[in-house]
Design a protein around this motif. Structure first.
Motif, PDB file in Angstrom:
ATOM      1  N   LEU A  33       0.871  -1.168   0.000  1.00  0.00           N
ATOM      2  CA  LEU A  33       0.000   0.000   0.000  1.00  0.00           C
ATOM      3  C   LEU A  33       0.910   1.221   0.000  1.00  0.00           C
ATOM      4  N   LEU A  34       0.899   1.952  -1.113  1.00  0.00           N
ATOM      5  CA  LEU A  34       1.855   3.027  -1.340  1.00  0.00           C
ATOM      6  C   LEU A  34       1.163   4.374  -1.346  1.00  0.00           C
ATOM      7  N   GLY A  35       1.918   5.402  -0.989  1.00  0.00           N
ATOM      8  CA  GLY A  35       1.388   6.754  -1.017  1.00  0.00           C
ATOM      9  C   GLY A  35       2.261   7.683  -0.212  1.00  0.00           C
ATOM     10  N   SER A  36       2.058   8.965  -0.387  1.00  0.00           N
ATOM     11  CA  SER A  36       2.863   9.962   0.312  1.00  0.00           C
ATOM     12  C   SER A  36       2.358  10.152   1.736  1.00  0.00           C
ATOM     13  N   ASN A  37       3.053  10.978   2.498  1.00  0.00           N
ATOM     14  CA  ASN A  37       2.614  11.310   3.857  1.00  0.00           C
ATOM     15  C   ASN A  37       1.213  11.915   3.829  1.00  0.00           C
ATOM     16  N   GLY A  38       0.357  11.448   4.735  1.00  0.00           N
ATOM     17  CA  GLY A  38      -0.984  11.996   4.831  1.00  0.00           C
ATOM     18  C   GLY A  38      -1.966  11.461   3.827  1.00  0.00           C
ATOM     19  N   GLU A 214      -4.071   8.147  -2.687  1.00  0.00           N
ATOM     20  CA  GLU A 214      -3.833   9.587  -2.647  1.00  0.00           C
ATOM     21  C   GLU A 214      -5.087  10.275  -2.134  1.00  0.00           C
ATOM     22  N   ASN A 215      -4.866  11.211  -1.229  1.00  0.00           N
ATOM     23  CA  ASN A 215      -5.985  11.976  -0.684  1.00  0.00           C
ATOM     24  C   ASN A 215      -7.112  11.079  -0.177  1.00  0.00           C
TER      25      ASN A 215
END
Length: 262
Positions: A33-38, A214-215
């Motif tokens: 499960l990938l994604g940026s901070n937050g 994302e988001n």
């Protein structure tokens, strides 16, 4: 199988952290499960583990299922007993206790003899942990603490092991050692793994399937190898463009060019 179906999570009954997320982790698989901070990665793990209420969070729609039965409303200790164990970001060890005492805390649901056998398996998997077994956990290096945190989770004999940013702040060689051990657990013991990582390159190398969030929503998913070859993933998550490494600062019109958001 661990499965999320159209899950929505709110904090303080107002802030939407996760929206309409669906994903599945088949038995015996390793899924990233990938994604940026937050982006919502840790929130998803907390929703599965049943610990959202500690941060005024709540699953307000959708369902979390394990082996065909809902986890919603279950106490965290009952989710652990069902075999779903999370290694939190930052390790969250009991710093004043010794390494071995931390491991024993992870095996609180097991008999004394079973816990002893579990400790030996952890020591075999992580020889450095055996060397440090009588030391205070708070004095260990970051890599050693991560090994202890994973070992503590293994003491409960997980069916599903959820790892939240296990490579964060660690040296490359330590990261390699830890990921080699996780891959061996999956391959040899059949432990299902849900891996939350910002290091997309590494995560996609060791898993069979990946989801990008994302988001608060899933924007792309597929076989890990397909994601690694995807031009957008290469540019925005692997830092590559036309086969060359690039910094995120060098990518122009970042949001506009994310075709999956159009």
């Amino acid at each position: 199988m661990l499965e999320l179906r159209n899950v929505q999570v709110l904090y303080d009954r107002a802030i939407e952290a996760v929206r309409d997320v669906s994903l599945s982790v088949p038995d015996g698989a390793m899924v990233a499960l990938l994604g940026s901070n937050g982006a919502g990665k840790s929130t998803i793990l907390k929703a599965i583990s049943g610990v959202l209420t500690q941060e005024d969070g709540e699953v307000v729609a959708g369902s979390v299922m394990f082996d065909g039965k809902p986890l919603g409303g279950s106490a965290p200790r009952d989710i652990v007993r069902r075999g779903i164990i999370q290694v939190p970001e930052g390790r969250a060890l009991f710093a004043p206790l010794t390494v071995e005492e931390n491991l024993l805390m992870g095996g609180f649901t097991r008999s004394r003899s079973a816990a002893k056998e579990g400790i030996e398996r952890v020591y075999d998997l992580f020889p450095k942990v055996r060397e440090r077994r009588h030391q205070i956990a708070g004095y260990l290096s970051g890599g050693e603490q991560q090994m202890v945190a994973i070992g503590r989770a293994l003491m409960a004999e997980p069916k599903v092991l959820m790892l939240d940013e296990p490579s964060l702040g660690l040296a490359p060689q330590i990261i390699e050692d830890i990921f080699s051990a996780v891959v061996a657990l999956n391959r040899d013991a059949g432990v299902t793994v849900l891996l939350v990582e910002q290091n997309a390159q590494l995560a996609l190398e060791v898993t069979s399937r990946g989801y990008i969030i994302e988001n608060g929503r899933i924007v792309l998913d597929g076989a890990s190898e397909d994601l690694r070859r995807n031009a957008d993933v290469q540019e925005f998550y692997l830092g590559m463009a036309k086969g060359e490494r690039r910094s995120m600062r060098d990518v122009k019109h970042y949001k506009r060019r994310k075709r999956w958001l159009s």
